[in-house]
Design a protein around this motif. Sequence first.
Motif, PDB file in Angstrom:
ATOM      1  N   TYR B 176     -12.993   2.921   3.702  1.00 35.25           N
ATOM      2  CA  TYR B 176     -12.949   2.751   2.191  1.00 35.25           C
ATOM      3  C   TYR B 176     -11.467   2.785   1.817  1.00 35.25           C
ATOM      4  N   SER B 177     -11.097   2.291   0.431  1.00 34.20           N
ATOM      5  CA  SER B 177      -9.913   2.310  -0.148  1.00 34.20           C
ATOM      6  C   SER B 177     -10.153   2.461  -1.596  1.00 34.20           C
ATOM      7  N   THR B 178      -8.996   2.589  -2.224  1.00 36.85           N
ATOM      8  CA  THR B 178      -9.079   2.536  -3.848  1.00 36.85           C
ATOM      9  C   THR B 178      -7.490   2.254  -4.221  1.00 36.85           C
ATOM     10  N   PHE B 179      -7.297   1.579  -5.369  1.00 36.29           N
ATOM     11  CA  PHE B 179      -5.962   1.174  -5.768  1.00 36.29           C
ATOM     12  C   PHE B 179      -5.561   2.324  -6.840  1.00 36.29           C
ATOM     13  N   SER B 180      -4.166   2.567  -6.843  1.00 33.20           N
ATOM     14  CA  SER B 180      -3.735   3.530  -7.927  1.00 33.20           C
ATOM     15  C   SER B 180      -3.723   2.764  -9.413  1.00 33.20           C
ATOM     16  N   PRO B 181      -3.815   3.552 -10.156  1.00 27.55           N
ATOM     17  CA  PRO B 181      -3.860   2.846 -11.562  1.00 27.55           C
ATOM     18  C   PRO B 181      -2.887   1.667 -11.980  1.00 27.55           C
ATOM     19  N   ASP B 182      -1.625   2.082 -11.345  1.00 22.74           N
ATOM     20  CA  ASP B 182      -0.776   1.034 -11.647  1.00 22.74           C
ATOM     21  C   ASP B 182      -0.793  -0.123 -10.746  1.00 22.74           C
ATOM     22  N   GLY B 183      -1.796  -0.101  -9.506  1.00 26.29           N
ATOM     23  CA  GLY B 183      -1.925  -1.173  -8.955  1.00 26.29           C
ATOM     24  C   GLY B 183      -0.954  -1.335  -7.788  1.00 26.29           C
ATOM     25  N   LYS B 184       0.087  -0.704  -7.643  1.00 28.33           N
ATOM     26  CA  LYS B 184       0.972  -0.744  -6.754  1.00 28.33           C
ATOM     27  C   LYS B 184       0.978  -0.239  -5.429  1.00 28.33           C
ATOM     28  N   ARG B 185      -0.228   1.030  -5.413  1.00 27.64           N
ATOM     29  CA  ARG B 185      -0.511   1.374  -3.989  1.00 27.64           C
ATOM     30  C   ARG B 185      -1.972   1.394  -3.686  1.00 27.64           C
ATOM     31  N   VAL B 186      -2.317   1.635  -2.371  1.00 26.26           N
ATOM     32  CA  VAL B 186      -3.768   1.858  -1.997  1.00 26.26           C
ATOM     33  C   VAL B 186      -3.728   3.123  -1.251  1.00 26.26           C
ATOM     34  N   ALA B 187      -4.859   3.867  -1.519  1.00 19.93           N
ATOM     35  CA  ALA B 187      -5.266   5.015  -0.824  1.00 19.93           C
ATOM     36  C   ALA B 187      -6.433   4.591   0.285  1.00 19.93           C
ATOM     37  N   TYR B 188      -6.384   4.880   1.390  1.00 19.17           N
ATOM     38  CA  TYR B 188      -7.417   4.514   2.225  1.00 19.17           C
ATOM     39  C   TYR B 188      -7.731   5.485   3.370  1.00 19.17           C
ATOM     40  N   ALA B 189      -8.986   5.445   3.702  1.00 18.94           N
ATOM     41  CA  ALA B 189      -9.298   6.071   4.898  1.00 18.94           C
ATOM     42  C   ALA B 189      -8.728   5.329   6.357  1.00 18.94           C
ATOM     43  N   TRP B 190      -8.318   6.034   6.984  1.00 16.40           N
ATOM     44  CA  TRP B 190      -7.592   5.719   8.518  1.00 16.40           C
ATOM     45  C   TRP B 190      -8.263   6.601   9.456  1.00 16.40           C
ATOM     46  N   SER B 191      -9.000   5.850  10.347  1.00 18.57           N
ATOM     47  CA  SER B 191      -9.534   6.355  11.654  1.00 18.57           C
ATOM     48  C   SER B 191      -8.488   6.352  12.903  1.00 18.57           C
ATOM     49  N   SER B 192      -8.044   7.632  13.429  1.00 15.38           N
ATOM     50  CA  SER B 192      -7.020   7.384  14.304  1.00 15.38           C
ATOM     51  C   SER B 192      -7.280   8.302  15.488  1.00 15.38           C
ATOM     52  N   LYS B 193      -7.442   7.893  16.587  1.00 15.89           N
ATOM     53  CA  LYS B 193      -7.637   8.694  17.727  1.00 15.89           C
ATOM     54  C   LYS B 193      -8.964   9.872  17.429  1.00 15.89           C
ATOM     55  N   GLY B 194      -9.821   9.212  17.001  1.00 16.19           N
ATOM     56  CA  GLY B 194     -11.204  10.082  16.271  1.00 16.19           C
ATOM     57  C   GLY B 194     -10.936  10.925  15.345  1.00 16.19           C
ATOM     58  N   ARG B 195      -9.997  10.752  14.648  1.00 20.22           N
ATOM     59  CA  ARG B 195      -9.625  11.663  13.381  1.00 20.22           C
ATOM     60  C   ARG B 195      -9.428  10.678  12.141  1.00 20.22           C
ATOM     61  N   TYR B 196      -9.999  11.199  11.028  1.00 22.02           N
ATOM     62  CA  TYR B 196      -9.966  10.397   9.547  1.00 22.02           C
ATOM     63  C   TYR B 196      -8.789  11.092   8.766  1.00 22.02           C
ATOM     64  N   GLU B 197      -7.868  10.020   8.313  1.00 22.94           N
ATOM     65  CA  GLU B 197      -6.817  10.689   7.573  1.00 22.94           C
ATOM     66  C   GLU B 197      -6.997   9.846   5.924  1.00 22.94           C
ATOM     67  N   VAL B 198      -6.425  10.216   5.176  1.00 27.69           N
ATOM     68  CA  VAL B 198      -6.216   9.571   4.033  1.00 27.69           C
ATOM     69  C   VAL B 198      -4.942   9.131   3.917  1.00 27.69           C
ATOM     70  N   ARG B 199      -4.647   7.658   3.733  1.00 27.69           N
ATOM     71  CA  ARG B 199      -3.272   7.370   3.866  1.00 27.69           C
ATOM     72  C   ARG B 199      -2.989   6.595   2.552  1.00 27.69           C
ATOM     73  N   VAL B 200      -1.727   6.246   2.206  1.00 25.64           N
ATOM     74  CA  VAL B 200      -1.511   5.518   1.055  1.00 25.64           C
ATOM     75  C   VAL B 200      -0.459   4.338   1.510  1.00 25.64           C
ATOM     76  N   ALA B 201      -0.673   3.489   0.991  1.00 29.11           N
ATOM     77  CA  ALA B 201       0.240   2.022   1.559  1.00 29.11           C
ATOM     78  C   ALA B 201       0.689   1.521   0.089  1.00 29.11           C
ATOM     79  N   ALA B 202       1.703   0.826   0.222  1.00 26.57           N
ATOM     80  CA  ALA B 202       2.349  -0.108  -0.794  1.00 26.57           C
ATOM     81  C   ALA B 202       1.608  -1.245  -0.777  1.00 26.57           C
ATOM     82  N   VAL B 203       1.208  -1.835  -1.973  1.00 31.12           N
ATOM     83  CA  VAL B 203       0.550  -3.027  -2.077  1.00 31.12           C
ATOM     84  C   VAL B 203       1.597  -4.325  -1.811  1.00 31.12           C
ATOM     85  N   GLU B 204       2.808  -4.251  -2.554  1.00 32.02           N
ATOM     86  CA  GLU B 204       3.574  -5.336  -2.168  1.00 32.02           C
ATOM     87  C   GLU B 204       4.395  -5.244  -1.030  1.00 32.02           C
ATOM     88  N   PRO B 205       4.808  -6.560  -0.429  1.00 35.08           N
ATOM     89  CA  PRO B 205       5.233  -6.586   0.940  1.00 35.08           C
ATOM     90  C   PRO B 205       6.869  -5.831   0.529  1.00 35.08           C
TER      91      PRO B 205
END
Lengths: 286, 674
Positions: B176-205
């Motif tokens: 699952y993911s959701t955009f920041s209100p300014d649309g510049k970032r996305v928070a998302y769930a990331w499953s890594s080695k059996g563990r879930y994390e909330v990560r934030v990524a920049a939208v623009e390259p």
Amino acid sequence: MLFLVAAAVSIPLGLDLYLPAPETNPLTAAKIELGRRLFFDRRLSNDGSVSCSSCHDPERAFSDGRAIAVGVFQRKGRRNSPVLINRGYGRLFFWDGRVSSLEEQVLKPIEDRNEMDLPLAEATARVSLAPDEIARALASFVRSILSGDSAYDRHINGDRAALTPEQRAGLQLFRGKANCTSCHVGPNFTDERLHNTGVAWRDGRFTDAGAGPGNFKTPTLREIARTAPYMHDGSLATLDAVIEYYDRGGNQNPGLDPEIRPLRLTVVEKQSLIAFLRALNGRLYR
Amino acid sequence: MKSILIGTLAAILAAGAQSNEAERQLKAAMNAELMNGDIKTAIKQYGEIAAKYKNDRAVAAMALVRMAEAYQKMGDAEASQVYERVLREFADQKAAVMIARTRLGGHQKPETRVSTRQIWTGAQVAYYAANSPDGRLLSFVDQKTGNLAVHDLTSGVDRPLTGKSGWSESDEFAEYSTFSPDGKRVAYAWSSKGRYEVRVAAVEPGGPHPRILYANDDMEWIAPTDWSADGQWIAVNLERNDGATQIGLVNVANGALSVLTSVEWSPSSKMYFSPDSRYLALSKPDREGSLQRDVYVMAIDGSREIPAVVHPANDLAVGWSPDGKNLLFSSDRKGPTGIYAIAFEDGRPIGNPRQLHSDIGQGRTIGITRSGTLFFALLPGSRDLLTATVDFAAGRAIKPPTPAAHQFVGTNYQPDWSQDGRYLSYSSYGQRIRTVLKILDAQTGDTRELAPALRQFNFARWSPDGGSFVAQGTDMKGRQGVFWIDAKTAEIEALEFSTPGGNMGIPQWSPDGRKVYFIRRPDSSGNDATLVERDLSTGIDRELLSHAAIYWFSPAPDGKSLVTDAVIPPGKDRAISIVSTEGGAPRDLLRPGAGFQVPYWTPDGRLILLRKSGDLWAIQPAGGEPRKIDLGATRILDFRVHPDGRQIAFMTRNDTPQEVWAMENMSLVLAAKK
């Protein structure tokens, strides 16, 4: 440490921010304070000898240290005084879960012959409050009795040094081999359900039917090390006794919960489990 | 309508606009509106163009039309005023007048119906999708790599936000993911080695690498579902290692989690912050274990929970109108799933809900843009449960397949008939909440739900006396095994838990109800499985097959044998075989490698049904050539025959690509209905 204010109370680390209260009785500081005064008010007992706090002593994490509660005229009750910690999050009240709201629950001991033995009309006359005002105030105060911010809470919120290695081993057992989370689950360590753990089964019969053949509500384990003796009848004096009881699979009986079975814990494992349970002592907010 | 408008605009510019600069500015404003979703900036620019080029009447009129359109998107009644100004001041500009008249209609009021249009289609596009606030991007999980990706709706280009090269690199994946209100970032769930994390990524390259915002070893699963408009909080659903499920808020500044409430249900549906960031709308089961939901609103300071939509239908929170004055929800109260709005003021719902759209189809809603466009996904690529009447002797359906379930269509599966033929049971997972068992009473037409305390279960089969089921499943503590389920109370009891690393398979009753057969697999390879017969009165197990790869089996109605789909040494080839419950070597019914699977013995014992390449086939237990049964459906997955020997319940798989749709004009409709 995390403190967030919800309505009139501070919610300690580890507990839900949302503390449910009925729309007809929103939590206010004034009602909590009135409830606190009533909680310690001996006028609410027939002979003026006991108050709510007699069986729910704040110094004992709102328990009384006795196996069985003692009320007015030294009358003995039927069961162990249940702890009042975090009951604002509860859904069933009394050991047999016969009541579903705090507002209803808090009036019962006042009227109960073996507890405070005071008709509500008399209580009203003594404290100049209508029964529903007494109920709302006492329920509000009970909702404000919160325990959290324990070493366990700090541990699961990322402070890996909060628990000792022995306590961490105990936590693993609690969730694994010892199967405690079958019933003691969530922030309050209770599923708020009724279970037959066999405690009431003796000599081929139930000494107390509870909510139906030997079923009693799962109590919270918060402050557990401060609330001995244990079980609905106070029959187990220490945490060691509790662990031994579950380790041998409880008292076999026709309705025994299928999750109660011999655990075959080692001596070290039992010690670890108790060490973990002690980590559930936290800060008591009231 | 939009394409007509843009076409008209192009014609006007070509024919009437004298100034390249005016044209450039108009295009820039349109770009702000249509590409960037920055409607407020666009309105300002249209206004400036109309003022600056007032002598170039074609440009000025069209700038005003665009301005009115932009107001309309925001649900602002100013739209009508601007259209009326076009009629009043630019009567000579025929194209602009035509648009203004159309918009105002005979009563000179703006269009008051929502409209829908398809904006994207493709495999798996809808799962975990979230929209950017401007509506330009949709985030989704690329099933080919596990990456979180965005789809640009204006360019049609997909772009990964996370850097996995593929599944060969690792088994990590986004959810699952959701955009920041300014649309510049996305928070998302990331499953890594059996563990879930909330990560934030920049939208623009070229932005910073994704960072971990929240991680905790005590977390079994976490799903960010919305980012508050003030930017401070991310709402999450989560599950603890002890099985507790919770709704929480992650502080964007420091990554701290505050648990809002612990719940007893699987909180897997989306939650939505109110535009003022004070409330969170969520969907709760209407009773314990139910798939039906009601809409509640929680104050994010935990001070209260407000029942907003409590109704016998399935009601799910969808979001808020951009002005925060309406809470939006989907509901099947009139049959199809429609979209409704209920006014929300001073922290409570006001009045009755209004229907905005009567039927958005079977799917799920994604989110609402800041201009009030609702994105929703249609999920035709799923499973349907059907029944048909069949003449097995003739090998064809005599009554064509019809849907057996009318709610949560696409999520119902694994049917089974009770032995008296009165009840049809099937599993259902609704909005991917916990699995429940649905029981359709053929006499009354009523359907009831059974919600055993299992995270999920499969292959629930009626006991011969109709009092219970056996099923393979996973309990709330994550233990996989074979479970008995009471058909009235949903009470469960584990017949056996699987060993660590192993699993149990497809339990089935013996015809007399005294025994249960199941597959015991000690490891994930499945090559060393045992077909077990458990005597329920004594608890004694008997091994009917061992050291085999057992895929499927079905007991004969006489209890004397089973038909299996297995690799049984020393043959070493997968085959359909008859295995006697009394012992002895298995007898191959069909030659190994013939491609037939999932054998099922019909209740009258005359036929064994099989699946091959998605079609239904039948063979006599004594052997012979299998015959194809024309059900009038393909891609058949699971089938059970009614005790009358004529009706068949089955599910089909449909791989039609998923679709994402946009529902527009919502704000305007809400404004008009005031």
